[in-house]
Design an enzyme around this catalytic site. Structure first.
Site, short mmCIF file in Angstrom:
data_model
loop_
_atom_site.label_atom_id
_atom_site.label_comp_id
_atom_site.label_asym_id
_atom_site.label_seq_id
_atom_site.Cartn_x
_atom_site.Cartn_y
_atom_site.Cartn_z
CB THR A 43 -0.93 -0.01 1.23
OG1 THR A 43 -1.77 -1.16 1.16
CG2 THR A 43 -1.80 1.23 1.28
CB SER A 48 -2.70 10.73 -2.29
OG SER A 48 -3.78 10.05 -2.89
CG HIS A 52 -4.91 13.41 4.89
ND1 HIS A 52 -5.85 13.75 3.93
CD2 HIS A 52 -4.39 12.23 4.49
CE1 HIS A 52 -5.91 12.80 3.01
NE2 HIS A 52 -5.02 11.87 3.33
NE ARG A 314 -7.51 3.92 -1.82
CZ ARG A 314 -8.38 4.76 -2.38
NH1 ARG A 314 -8.85 5.76 -1.68
NH2 ARG A 314 -8.77 4.60 -3.62
CB CYS A 403 17.79 8.04 -14.49
SG CYS A 403 16.09 8.61 -14.66
CB CYS A 443 17.94 4.79 -17.14
SG CYS A 443 16.34 4.77 -16.28
#
Length: 476
Positions: A43, A48, A52, A314, A403, A443
């Site tokens: 998870t 996101s 919060h 989730r 990269c 890469c």
């Protein structure tokens, strides 16, 4: 059979890593058991990345309490461990008077929860705070204490610090048996390894229900709730400075537009329950809905800026977190249902579990030699020209860019490998190589060669994320 540990933690996402780091400040012996080949592959790798604001949940829930406490702990942890984090602020944008009424409820809830600096905003104030917003907004909410964090970078930093302070980590440890014998847990992995521990902490995320059943403890069911995302290039024109929430629904907080700590943009997530706990597929109809939702908040978003899409799962379990001493199995702490705002709450979850262990009888003596911080890690894309010259003089690998999209050097990738990252995904999360516009197209081959050179693995033993996820095979 290995040595006897005081505490065995099953799962090394943000909850398990925070618990391990918290306990590492004490003399108790701790081991973390992770079923994947690397950290943060569950998870914690696909969410996101938001700290919060403390206004979405009622203050009488454990979820809200730990969110508020955990959110305030990030500044200190950031200073000590150096993971990417910033308090950019959060806004909730209303586009109708009806939505504005719902925003007022969130505002009052935030005030009741003691959220610092929360304000109810007019249309003009909201657009001044976030100019890329739709001109159709009528007002909203601003929580300046909200922020963004790189979740996998957070987990890596926590565990590196925990390991520095004596915690042990066993990856690829897929638990298949957990038996309580003579005041000890006997824990067996699918590959035959086993350990013993006085206490077992079940922080297994999506699989916490299965671990509980293995331990003969509470019978509950974790539901996988899929969230799909779009990731936009850092050159996207309509890039917000703050996290932008829509007005939430009864099902979820809605689909967001999120500036990331590395200057890209996330749009999402969806919220759809799925039966398969390893279903990370995405659907075009859902992705279309994500972009439409994002444009509803930020009209300047463009499909041309999309780098990739992905999904995370989730662990849904009721309306609140389930963190408690087991009522059925002695010596077991349940840490389950840690969905949003689990990332924000995770530092406080570490402290909460420590207190549960103390209440259960575990003796915890503070370590005099506890090291709270990590040495700073140089990053090529943040070095000045003079600093880079000095690095190259010490190690020419700093001058070899592997990269190009994310500006990651060979030296950084070698460091990641030598610190235990042996998969392409592990190196991606540790260094950001393969995360840019080309998504590893340029890469990846060079990284595979570096893994082979540093570890002795053959080309057909290199994997994307461990297990059977081979990248190359056959005659080359």
């Amino acid at each position: 059979m290995d040595d006897i540990f005081d505490v065995a933690i099953v799962g090394c996402g943000v909850s398990g890593a925070n618990i391990a780091r918290t306990l590492s400040a004490y003399t108790a012996t701790v081991v973390v058991l992770e079923k994947e080949e690397d950290l943060s592959f569950g998870t914690s790798k696909a969410n996101s990345g938001i700290v919060h604001g403390g206004f979405h949940h009622k203050g009488d829930t454990l979820k809200a309490r730990l969110e508020l406490e955990g959110g305030l702990m990030f500044d200190r942890l950031h200073r000590e461990l150096g993971f990417p984090f910033t308090r950019c602020g959060i806004i909730v944008a209303a586009k109708s008077e009806e939505e504005l009424e719902a925003v007022r409820v969130l505002y009052e809830r935030g005030r009741e929860n003691g959220v610092i600096g929360i304000e109810l905003c007019s249309r003009e104030r909201l657009l001044a705070l976030e100019p890329v917003l739709s001109g159709e907004v009528v007002g909203g909410l601003h929580a300046p204490g909200g922020g963004i964090v790189e979740p996998y970078g957070f987990v890596f930093a926590l565990m590196e610090n925990a390991l520095l302070n004596g915690v042990q980590l066993k990856t690829g440890f897929r638990l298949i048996a957990a038996r309580r014998e003579t005041e000890l847990w006997e824990l067996e992995a699918a590959d035959g390894r086993s350990i013993r521990a006085r206490w077992l902490v079940n922080a297994a995320g999506l699989f916490a229900d299965e671990v509980s059943r293995l331990a003969g403890a509470e019978d509950f069911t974790i539901h996988a709730r899929k969230g799909e995302y779009y990731l936009l290039d850092r050159l996207a024109a309509a890039k917000p400075k703050k996290v932008i929430f829509p007005v939430p629904t009864t099902v979820s907080k809605g689909m967001l537009v999120i500036p990331t700590v590395e200057d890209t943009v996330l749009i999402g997530p969806t919220a759809d329950e799925v039966d398969d706990k390893e279903d990370f597929s995405t659907e075009q109809t859902h992705l279309t809905r994500i972009m439409e939702s994002g444009k509803n908040l930020v009209p300047g978003l463009r499909e041309a800026d999309v780098i990739t899409n992905f999904a995370g799962l989730r662990p849904a379990l009721g309306e609140d977190f389930y963190i408690d001493l087991s009522k059925k199995a002695e010596g077991l702490v349940q840490v389950a249902g840690i969905q949003s705002p689990g990332l924000t709450a995770s530092p406080a979850i570490g402290e909460y579990v420590k207190d549960l262990l103390l209440r259960g009888g575990l003796e915890l003596v503070a370590r005099r030699d506890f090291v709270a911080s990590l040495p700073s890690m140089p990053v090529l894309r943040r070095l000045s020209a003079a600093e880079l010259d000095a690095r190259i003089a010490e190690d020419p690998a700093w001058g070899r860019v592997v990269c190009r999209c994310e500006n990651v050097s060979e030296a950084e990738i070698v460091t990641a490998i030598r610190r235990g990252q042996r998969t392409l995904d592990g190196i991606k999360f540790y260094t950001r190589a393969q995360m840019g516009r080309c998504q590893g197209g340029f890469c990846q081959y060079s990284i595979i060669k570096l893994i082979m050179r540093e570890t002795g693995l053959s080309f057909d033993e290199v994997t994307k994320r461990g297990g059977k996820s081979r990248v190359l095979g056959g005659a080359l």
